[in-house]
Design a protein around this motif. Sequence first.
Motif, PDB file in Angstrom:
ATOM      1  N   UNK A 145       0.831  -1.210   0.000  1.00  0.00           N
ATOM      2  CA  UNK A 145       0.000   0.000   0.000  1.00  0.00           C
ATOM      3  C   UNK A 145       0.864   1.257   0.000  1.00  0.00           C
ATOM      4  N   UNK A 146       2.034   1.161   0.632  1.00  0.00           N
ATOM      5  CA  UNK A 146       2.980   2.293   0.632  1.00  0.00           C
ATOM      6  C   UNK A 146       3.370   2.635  -0.805  1.00  0.00           C
ATOM      7  N   UNK A 147       3.737   1.599  -1.587  1.00  0.00           N
ATOM      8  CA  UNK A 147       4.155   1.843  -2.967  1.00  0.00           C
ATOM      9  C   UNK A 147       2.979   2.304  -3.825  1.00  0.00           C
ATOM     10  N   UNK A 148       1.816   1.719  -3.557  1.00  0.00           N
ATOM     11  CA  UNK A 148       0.618   2.096  -4.321  1.00  0.00           C
ATOM     12  C   UNK A 148       0.348   3.589  -4.143  1.00  0.00           C
ATOM     13  N   UNK A 149       0.431   4.030  -2.898  1.00  0.00           N
ATOM     14  CA  UNK A 149       0.208   5.444  -2.600  1.00  0.00           C
ATOM     15  C   UNK A 149       1.249   6.333  -3.298  1.00  0.00           C
ATOM     16  N   UNK A 174      -0.147  -8.481  -6.439  1.00  0.00           N
ATOM     17  CA  UNK A 174      -0.452  -7.382  -5.526  1.00  0.00           C
ATOM     18  C   UNK A 174      -0.335  -7.796  -4.061  1.00  0.00           C
ATOM     19  N   UNK A 175       0.166  -6.895  -3.236  1.00  0.00           N
ATOM     20  CA  UNK A 175       0.179  -7.110  -1.779  1.00  0.00           C
ATOM     21  C   UNK A 175      -0.526  -5.907  -1.149  1.00  0.00           C
ATOM     22  N   UNK A 176      -1.762  -6.123  -0.746  1.00  0.00           N
ATOM     23  CA  UNK A 176      -2.604  -4.993  -0.323  1.00  0.00           C
ATOM     24  C   UNK A 176      -2.884  -4.999   1.188  1.00  0.00           C
ATOM     25  N   UNK A 177      -2.190  -5.854   1.930  1.00  0.00           N
ATOM     26  CA  UNK A 177      -2.386  -5.852   3.383  1.00  0.00           C
ATOM     27  C   UNK A 177      -1.512  -4.760   3.999  1.00  0.00           C
ATOM     28  N   UNK A 190       5.629   7.491   4.745  1.00  0.00           N
ATOM     29  CA  UNK A 190       5.303   8.817   4.206  1.00  0.00           C
ATOM     30  C   UNK A 190       4.630   9.616   5.324  1.00  0.00           C
ATOM     31  N   UNK A 191       4.982  10.882   5.444  1.00  0.00           N
ATOM     32  CA  UNK A 191       4.423  11.744   6.485  1.00  0.00           C
ATOM     33  C   UNK A 191       4.629  11.102   7.872  1.00  0.00           C
ATOM     34  N   UNK A 245       2.436  -0.052   9.437  1.00  0.00           N
ATOM     35  CA  UNK A 245       1.205  -0.724   9.009  1.00  0.00           C
ATOM     36  C   UNK A 245       0.096   0.283   8.663  1.00  0.00           C
ATOM     37  N   UNK A 246       0.488   1.506   8.359  1.00  0.00           N
ATOM     38  CA  UNK A 246      -0.500   2.545   8.024  1.00  0.00           C
ATOM     39  C   UNK A 246      -1.238   2.160   6.738  1.00  0.00           C
ATOM     40  N   UNK A 247      -2.541   2.431   6.724  1.00  0.00           N
ATOM     41  CA  UNK A 247      -3.344   2.066   5.540  1.00  0.00           C
ATOM     42  C   UNK A 247      -3.333   3.240   4.546  1.00  0.00           C
ATOM     43  N   UNK A 248      -2.307   3.263   3.693  1.00  0.00           N
ATOM     44  CA  UNK A 248      -2.122   4.406   2.796  1.00  0.00           C
ATOM     45  C   UNK A 248      -3.235   4.514   1.753  1.00  0.00           C
ATOM     46  N   UNK A 249      -3.818   3.368   1.404  1.00  0.00           N
ATOM     47  CA  UNK A 249      -4.910   3.386   0.422  1.00  0.00           C
ATOM     48  C   UNK A 249      -6.043   2.547   0.987  1.00  0.00           C
TER      49      UNK A 249
END
Length: 481
Positions: free
Chosen positions: A141-145, A449-452, A467-468, A473-477
């Motif tokens: 999710x980090x990379x997705x964001x 995809x790894x979306x967890x 980021x920020x 384990x922050x849910x960026x998306x």
Amino acid sequence: MNIVNVDYDGLIPNNVGLNSDPRVKAALEKWHPGYINWWNDMGPEGFQQALVYLRTAVSVDPKGWAKFDYVKMPDYRWGILLAPQVQERKIAFGAHKGQAAWQEVPGEYRAMLRRLIVIQGDTEPASVEQQRYLGKTAPSLYDLRNLFQVNVEEGRHLWAMVYLLHKYFGAEGREEADELLQRRSGDADTPRMLGAFNEETPDWLSFFMFTFFTDRDGKMQLEALAQSGFDPLSRTTRFMLTEEAHHMFVGETGVGRVIERTCSEMKKAGIDDPSNLAAIRKLGVIDLPTIQKKLNLHFSLTLDLFGNEISTNAANAFHAGVKGRFQEDKLSDDHQLEGGKYPVLRFLDGKIAAEETSALSALNMRLRDDYAKECVSGVERWNKIIERHGTPFRLTLPHVAFHRHIGEFAKINTDPAGKLMSGAEWEKRKNEFLPSNTDRDYIEGLMKPEMTPGKFASWISPPKVGIDNKPGDFEYVKMAG
Ligand code: BYC
């Protein structure tokens, strides 16, 4: 008008006083629905309803210009942001050196400026189109964001150029702005203007290489345009550069994290030989020789974006005071270069050799040389990661003559060291230098995809910080529904 803080009240956020410019405001509001349609059709596929933790510019103050929050990408507030005007700014180079910077387009340079702005504008949506399917295979999710942050900011950079076209180039500018939404990356009939922007970005290693190498061309070209005597172009590109820095960060740390994972998994498995692909690929990581091939591909494609080695376009743009050199204002020559010389690598009498050339005609090469220096430093930082693991391998930049499609070396074939080879030999050996179908298939096979939140695909390490400053384990998306 407050030029630091951004006016978010209208349809188009801006710090250019759009409310007091009804003609341009109306033209941009007319262009807006076409842009949103383009974003919905060609922007990130499958994630338009997701909530993405994005930064939005709320000021152009170098300290603290961004605010982070969840936003659906089609609702992102794409704005027009110019760096504050430098009082009494003077043209720093060329025939008009020392004169006041232009606030309007000088008639004699209208066509030249329009062309440069259109080329710059064309690359921005092109990159979004190239990256539109990557979300489906994001390694975290980090990379997705980060992908989406890059995408929305490239969209904003398109707005930056479209503003200049609408404000300063009349009916022709409006037509060009419409055409920027019509061309498509890779389309046989209406391709994007520059070669590298019609290539595919098929996987995440390519995305990271693209943001390292091609966004860095973006940086160099923007730096050259930031020197422009046409002040609105200088101001808009100066602010774009502050956003661009994050894109290159995504590329450099992305490739670095791939290398980190490969080296640490090799070590854990007791594999010392980086060329033992069969064993390394069993670990579900990307072997270093394949990373080198991707590097060869993206560096060479990006070199083409600097144009021809000898260029009257570049000479004319400098002479006119329209496009300068990298950090022109920090250089200590006469800034006119009329009698100056610059060594340029050429293909002469069957050999690659440097030739002293008129410094004005060699400006594309000068910028390319400045670019290559930065690339060397980045590659060395990657090599430090490899060294830290004790893996016997070094990444290197290929020779500038390798795998070229524009300029002096388009007509010859060389290996990555710059050694000449025949067309037949190139065909036989090119898979040693560039990703083969087998390499591509292998990498594509890894792209699951790894979306967890907090989890990462097998082939890439987590980042050092969020980021920020968000936790791991922050849910960026947050996915829709
Ligand atoms: N592909 O005299 P020359 C970014 C054409 S990336 C196709 O050498 P010049 C970003 C050339 O147009 C930065 N054609 O040209 C990154 C010319 O054709 P015409 C984008 C090419 O002008 C990641 C002819 O060959 N910004 O921002 O000296 C994500 C003669 O060539 C190519 C800019 O590039 C090519 N690669 O140099 C998102 C800045 N190369 O007009 C965004 C603006 C050359 O005679 N552009 N040609 O028919 C320029 O400064 C220059 O136009 C170029 C070319 C450096 C591109």
